[in-house]
Motif scaffolding. Structure first.
Motif, PDB file in Angstrom:
ATOM      1  N   ASP A  44       9.186  18.798   0.722  1.00 33.15           N
ATOM      2  CA  ASP A  44       9.040  17.343   0.723  1.00 33.15           C
ATOM      3  C   ASP A  44       7.687  17.009   0.128  1.00 33.15           C
ATOM      4  O   ASP A  44       6.649  17.508   0.575  1.00 33.15           O
ATOM      5  CB  ASP A  44       9.129  16.792   2.148  1.00 33.15           C
ATOM      6  CG  ASP A  44      10.531  16.928   2.714  1.00 33.15           C
ATOM      7  OD1 ASP A  44      11.481  16.951   1.905  1.00 33.15           O
ATOM      8  OD2 ASP A  44      10.663  17.029   3.945  1.00 33.15           O
ATOM      9  N   VAL A  45       7.694  16.151  -0.888  1.00 26.76           N
ATOM     10  CA  VAL A  45       6.461  15.752  -1.559  1.00 26.76           C
ATOM     11  C   VAL A  45       6.234  14.263  -1.321  1.00 26.76           C
ATOM     12  O   VAL A  45       7.111  13.434  -1.635  1.00 26.76           O
ATOM     13  CB  VAL A  45       6.537  16.051  -3.072  1.00 26.76           C
ATOM     14  CG1 VAL A  45       5.251  15.595  -3.767  1.00 26.76           C
ATOM     15  CG2 VAL A  45       6.778  17.532  -3.317  1.00 26.76           C
ATOM     16  N   ASN A  46       5.116  13.917  -0.739  1.00 23.35           N
ATOM     17  CA  ASN A  46       4.739  12.517  -0.506  1.00 23.35           C
ATOM     18  C   ASN A  46       3.598  12.138  -1.447  1.00 23.35           C
ATOM     19  O   ASN A  46       2.569  12.820  -1.498  1.00 23.35           O
ATOM     20  CB  ASN A  46       4.301  12.322   0.948  1.00 23.35           C
ATOM     21  CG  ASN A  46       5.429  12.626   1.924  1.00 23.35           C
ATOM     22  OD1 ASN A  46       6.510  12.072   1.803  1.00 23.35           O
ATOM     23  ND2 ASN A  46       5.174  13.529   2.872  1.00 23.35           N
ATOM     24  N   HIS A  47       3.825  11.060  -2.163  1.00 20.55           N
ATOM     25  CA  HIS A  47       2.841  10.629  -3.143  1.00 20.55           C
ATOM     26  C   HIS A  47       2.128   9.382  -2.607  1.00 20.55           C
ATOM     27  O   HIS A  47       2.770   8.376  -2.316  1.00 20.55           O
ATOM     28  CB  HIS A  47       3.526  10.308  -4.474  1.00 20.55           C
ATOM     29  CG  HIS A  47       2.550  10.108  -5.591  1.00 20.55           C
ATOM     30  ND1 HIS A  47       2.933   9.873  -6.890  1.00 20.55           N
ATOM     31  CD2 HIS A  47       1.194  10.106  -5.604  1.00 20.55           C
ATOM     32  CE1 HIS A  47       1.861   9.734  -7.649  1.00 20.55           C
ATOM     33  NE2 HIS A  47       0.811   9.877  -6.877  1.00 20.55           N
ATOM     34  N   TYR A  48       0.849   9.494  -2.439  1.00 16.13           N
ATOM     35  CA  TYR A  48       0.055   8.364  -1.962  1.00 16.13           C
ATOM     36  C   TYR A  48      -0.641   7.694  -3.155  1.00 16.13           C
ATOM     37  O   TYR A  48      -1.085   8.360  -4.093  1.00 16.13           O
ATOM     38  CB  TYR A  48      -0.996   8.840  -0.949  1.00 16.13           C
ATOM     39  CG  TYR A  48      -0.377   9.389   0.320  1.00 16.13           C
ATOM     40  CD1 TYR A  48       0.005   8.548   1.345  1.00 16.13           C
ATOM     41  CD2 TYR A  48      -0.130  10.766   0.456  1.00 16.13           C
ATOM     42  CE1 TYR A  48       0.598   9.052   2.500  1.00 16.13           C
ATOM     43  CE2 TYR A  48       0.461  11.272   1.598  1.00 16.13           C
ATOM     44  CZ  TYR A  48       0.824  10.404   2.614  1.00 16.13           C
ATOM     45  OH  TYR A  48       1.413  10.898   3.742  1.00 16.13           O
ATOM     46  N   TYR A  49      -0.723   6.380  -3.066  1.00 12.92           N
ATOM     47  CA  TYR A  49      -1.341   5.596  -4.146  1.00 12.92           C
ATOM     48  C   TYR A  49      -2.548   4.841  -3.599  1.00 12.92           C
ATOM     49  O   TYR A  49      -2.449   3.662  -3.225  1.00 12.92           O
ATOM     50  CB  TYR A  49      -0.345   4.597  -4.735  1.00 12.92           C
ATOM     51  CG  TYR A  49       0.898   5.230  -5.311  1.00 12.92           C
ATOM     52  CD1 TYR A  49       0.916   5.698  -6.622  1.00 12.92           C
ATOM     53  CD2 TYR A  49       2.063   5.356  -4.537  1.00 12.92           C
ATOM     54  CE1 TYR A  49       2.064   6.276  -7.150  1.00 12.92           C
ATOM     55  CE2 TYR A  49       3.198   5.940  -5.064  1.00 12.92           C
ATOM     56  CZ  TYR A  49       3.195   6.394  -6.369  1.00 12.92           C
ATOM     57  OH  TYR A  49       4.322   6.971  -6.887  1.00 12.92           O
TER      58      TYR A  49
ATOM     59  N   LYS B  29       0.363   0.783  -5.692  1.00 20.15           N
ATOM     60  CA  LYS B  29       1.589   1.261  -6.291  1.00 20.15           C
ATOM     61  C   LYS B  29       1.659   0.856  -7.759  1.00 20.15           C
ATOM     62  O   LYS B  29       1.057  -0.149  -8.162  1.00 20.15           O
ATOM     63  CB  LYS B  29       2.802   0.702  -5.542  1.00 20.15           C
ATOM     64  CG  LYS B  29       2.957   1.244  -4.144  1.00 20.15           C
ATOM     65  CD  LYS B  29       4.219   0.712  -3.491  1.00 20.15           C
ATOM     66  CE  LYS B  29       4.399   1.295  -2.098  1.00 20.15           C
ATOM     67  NZ  LYS B  29       5.632   0.792  -1.460  1.00 20.15           N
TER      68      LYS B  29
END
Length: 288
Positions: A269-274, A278
């Protein structure tokens, strides 16, 4: 010039004298060698047939054949030396001194000989057995007085000193008539283990090579990164070990697919934070 001719005459005379004195002995020794060699080969062939007739263990037969051949050649060598004019007592004394020197120089070979004797006495393996020793896995082909030859499954022959085999651990894969087959299986998280167990047992029951006693088992052994880890164990004849393993691993895959049991694969699982906002939205700096 005259001196040279005299020297040549002397050399020729000595040579002729040598031929008359030792020529017959040398010819006789050569005849004795070839006749002795022929007799030894005949005796070895007869000994091999005798071992086959009385069903002597192949390992013992191989060892004794090598030992008797070596002893017969020693006797032939002593006979030839005596025939050449060497006194037997003097020859034995020289042979004893040489044997002591050779023994000190060849301690490893003596250790290998002793190891061969121990292997024949205690029988950790025999010719035809599959063993794992000294980093080698294969079938034993020959047990000689000093070395054991093991043929790998890719048809390479490895020669191992008997001393190393007698003084180190040996895994004998042929000593027992039955072997346990162990298959590692993984199913996806959320899989019904009771259903999975039934599917696996149904597959194993179809294979007549698998023994009913002890009966096959499936056990849950742990939580993997992407799967529920299972071990499947069953017993079969030693010669059927790998065919049973290969055939049933393929059969289990097909049974899982037919019964909608998911075979997992590594997932992340890959979570991308901005932190800058966004995509498409103005950042805090731009809002200001």
């Amino acid at each position: 010039m005259e001196l040279n001719l005299d020297m040549i005459d002397i050399i020729q005379a000595k040579f002729v004298e040598f031929l008359f004195d030792y020529g017959p002995k040398i010819i006789g020794s050569l005849i004795t060698f070839f006749i002795g060699k022929y007799i030894i080969n005949v005796l070895m062939k007869g000994l091999s047939n005798l071992f086959l007739k009385y069903d002597i263990d192949a390992s013992l037969a191989s060892f004794l054949t090598s030992l008797f051949r070596a002893l017969l050649y020693i006797v032939l060598f002593i006979t030839i030396a005596t025939q050449l004019g060497m006194e037997l007592t003097s020859f034995i004394a020289i042979l004893g001194a040489a044997g002591l020197a050779v023994g000190l120089a060849l301690q490893g070979s003596l250790s290998n000989f002793a190891g061969g004797v121990l292997i024949l006495i205690f029988k950790p393996f025999k010719v035809g057995d599959t063993i794992e020793a000294q980093g080698t896995l294969g079938a034993v082909e020959v047990i000689d007085i000093l070395y054991t030859k093991v043929r790998n499954f890719d048809n390479r022959v490895v020669t191992i000193p008997n001393g190393a085999l007698a003084n180190n651990s040996i895994i004998n894969l042929s000593q027992k008539p039955t072997r346990r087959v162990e298959m590692a299986v993984g199913v996806a998280y959320g899989t019904d283990l009771k259903k999975t167990r039934k599917v696996i047992m149904d597959v194993l029951k179809k294979d007549e090579r698998i023994h009913a006693d002890p009966e096959p088992v499936m056990k849950f052994i742990g939580f993997g990164d992407s799967s529920l880890d299972l071990t499947v164990r069953c017993w079969t004849d030693a010669g059927d070990l790998w065919p049973v393993y290969w055939d049933n691993m393929e059969a289990l895959k097909e049974a899982f697919e037919a019964n909608d049991i998911e075979i997992p694969f590594p997932q992340r699982d890959v979570n991308h934070y901005y932190p800058e906002g966004k995509p498409g939205e103005p950042s805090e700096e731009r809002k200001d």
